[in-house]
Scaffold this motif. Structure first.
Motif, PDB file in Angstrom:
ATOM      1  N   UNK A 195     -13.316  -8.934  -5.486  1.00  0.00           N
ATOM      2  CA  UNK A 195     -14.629  -8.275  -4.957  1.00  0.00           C
ATOM      3  C   UNK A 195     -14.484  -7.287  -4.482  1.00  0.00           C
ATOM      4  N   UNK A 196     -13.588  -6.916  -2.855  1.00  0.00           N
ATOM      5  CA  UNK A 196     -13.099  -5.290  -3.000  1.00  0.00           C
ATOM      6  C   UNK A 196     -12.378  -4.965  -3.841  1.00  0.00           C
ATOM      7  N   UNK A 197     -11.659  -5.368  -4.210  1.00  0.00           N
ATOM      8  CA  UNK A 197     -10.872  -4.393  -5.224  1.00  0.00           C
ATOM      9  C   UNK A 197     -11.993  -3.379  -6.307  1.00  0.00           C
ATOM     10  N   UNK A 198     -12.977  -4.625  -6.850  1.00  0.00           N
ATOM     11  CA  UNK A 198     -13.790  -4.622  -7.913  1.00  0.00           C
ATOM     12  C   UNK A 198     -14.962  -3.107  -7.158  1.00  0.00           C
ATOM     13  N   UNK A 199     -15.222  -3.552  -5.953  1.00  0.00           N
ATOM     14  CA  UNK A 199     -16.269  -2.350  -5.347  1.00  0.00           C
ATOM     15  C   UNK A 199     -15.585  -1.075  -5.261  1.00  0.00           C
ATOM     16  N   UNK A 200     -14.171  -0.890  -4.577  1.00  0.00           N
ATOM     17  CA  UNK A 200     -14.016   0.082  -4.583  1.00  0.00           C
ATOM     18  C   UNK A 200     -13.480   1.153  -6.159  1.00  0.00           C
ATOM     19  N   UNK A 201     -13.106   0.138  -6.915  1.00  0.00           N
ATOM     20  CA  UNK A 201     -12.611   1.085  -8.411  1.00  0.00           C
ATOM     21  C   UNK A 201     -13.137   0.233  -9.944  1.00  0.00           C
ATOM     22  N   UNK A 202     -14.336   0.045  -9.431  1.00  0.00           N
ATOM     23  CA  UNK A 202     -15.186  -0.426 -10.423  1.00  0.00           C
ATOM     24  C   UNK A 202     -14.300  -1.535 -11.247  1.00  0.00           C
ATOM     25  N   UNK A 203     -13.207  -1.545 -10.842  1.00  0.00           N
ATOM     26  CA  UNK A 203     -12.548  -2.060 -12.008  1.00  0.00           C
ATOM     27  C   UNK A 203     -11.627  -3.863 -11.634  1.00  0.00           C
ATOM     28  N   UNK A 204     -11.483  -4.689 -12.235  1.00  0.00           N
ATOM     29  CA  UNK A 204     -10.833  -5.990 -12.394  1.00  0.00           C
ATOM     30  C   UNK A 204      -9.988  -6.281 -11.684  1.00  0.00           C
ATOM     31  N   UNK A 205      -9.232  -6.748 -10.389  1.00  0.00           N
ATOM     32  CA  UNK A 205      -7.851  -6.467 -10.638  1.00  0.00           C
ATOM     33  C   UNK A 205      -6.838  -7.621 -10.672  1.00  0.00           C
ATOM     34  N   UNK A 206      -7.878  -9.322 -10.848  1.00  0.00           N
ATOM     35  CA  UNK A 206      -7.160 -10.274 -11.415  1.00  0.00           C
ATOM     36  C   UNK A 206      -8.502 -10.980 -12.013  1.00  0.00           C
ATOM     37  N   UNK A 207      -7.830 -12.254 -12.280  1.00  0.00           N
ATOM     38  CA  UNK A 207      -8.602 -13.383 -13.070  1.00  0.00           C
ATOM     39  C   UNK A 207      -9.214 -14.416 -12.098  1.00  0.00           C
ATOM     40  N   UNK A 208     -10.032 -15.157 -12.987  1.00  0.00           N
ATOM     41  CA  UNK A 208     -10.427 -16.530 -12.164  1.00  0.00           C
ATOM     42  C   UNK A 208      -9.304 -17.133 -11.911  1.00  0.00           C
ATOM     43  N   UNK A 209      -9.226 -17.243 -13.397  1.00  0.00           N
ATOM     44  CA  UNK A 209      -7.573 -18.136 -12.412  1.00  0.00           C
ATOM     45  C   UNK A 209      -6.731 -17.972 -11.730  1.00  0.00           C
TER      46      UNK A 209
END
Length: 284
Positions: A195-209
């Motif tokens: 979530x930190x990466x997503x808030x910073x870049x708007x992208x998903x850096x990894x999966x929930x798995x």
């Protein structure tokens, strides 16, 4: 036989290695078929949810149909399916059409045998040995499934968490409190990064798995191993990623599965956890 294994550890290790080669052959089936089985299940559920009749499909699971050459459809015989040996004898080619067989199959078999041999050499004739074998086999399957599909199925990661908590009910590897905290902390650690990466870049850096895989490692090995696992997996992943960009011209925006590196960190923690934790504490 049990007394012989206790009296002759080398016999025990050799027997486990040979048996684990067959396990590796089965893991190849799991790696190849489980994602396809789940995809079929999702299609059927989607069709049912949207009010459509699921398309008829042939029976497909871990047992049927029999393994066959993807090029010509030749059904693999028992003699052609001996782990590692058959690949060498056949020269890495189908006996019928001579199409090349992926070397990944004997690699998985040999890796499974080698890791299993090390497990029983390390833990000896104890209850820890079969539990550790289950952990190692599961991790190998997850690593290669993620490499192929960028997906870590719940059908494997969730049982990994629950079995980790179960084996530690009696403190097999760590006490139950450490296992529970490890499961929770493992999940939340990567969830927070996500979530930190997503808030910073708007992208998903990894999966929930990936969250569930680290939770599973924490459930088996305890919370103290998590910093070592994360640092080791991130370090190796960074080296591989940079190497791919520099030498293989791998695009910066092309995703790289993180699961195999978590598996590497988890196996290292299983094999050399105490030494790695001690080194981590002395260094940091």
């Amino acid at each position: 036989m049990l007394q012989a294994f206790q009296a002759y550890p080398a016999l025990f290790v050799t027997t486990v290695v040979l048996a684990s080669l067959a396990v590796g052959s089965f893991l190849n089936v799991v790696i190849h078929r489980l994602p396809k089985m789940l995809e079929r299940q999702w299609r059927a559920e989607f069709a049912e949810h949207t009010g459509h009749e699921p398309a008829p499909e042939q029976r497909y699971n871990l047992a049927v149909p029999r393994s066959q050459c993807p090029s010509c459809g030749h059904r693999i015989t028992a003699l052609e399916n001996i782990p590692v040996v058959s690949y060498i004898v056949l020269g890495g080619r189908c006996s019928a059409c001579k199409a090349r067989i992926s070397p990944r199959y004997p690699i998985v078999e040999a890796l499974t045998g080698a890791c299993s041999g090390y497990v029983v050499w390390r833990y000896g004739f104890s209850w820890q040995a079969p539990a550790a074998l289950l952990f190692v086999w599961t991790m190998i399957a997850l690593a290669f499934i993620d490499l192929d599909t960028f997906y870590l199925p719940d059908a494997v990661t969730l049982p990994l968490i629950w079995t980790g908590l179960l084996v530690n009910l009696g403190g097999l590897f760590v006490d139950l409190q450490s296992a529970v905290i490890g499961a929770v902390a493992g999940y939340l650690a990567l969830w927070s990064v996500f979530w930190a990466y997503k808030f910073a870049t708007g992208k998903e850096g990894m999966g929930y798995g990936d969250f569930k895989l680290l939770a599973g490692i924490g459930a088996w090995l305890g919370w103290k191993t998590l910093p070592v696992v994360v640092l080791l997996s991130s370090f190796v992943g960074a080296i591989v990623g940079i190497s791919l960009i520099v030498f293989a011209r791998h695009g910066r925006n092309v995703p790289i599965p993180f699961g195999p590196y978590l598996v590497l960190g988890g196996l290292a923690a299983m094999f050399w956890g105490d030494a790695l934790i001690q080194y981590y504490l002395q260094t940091f």
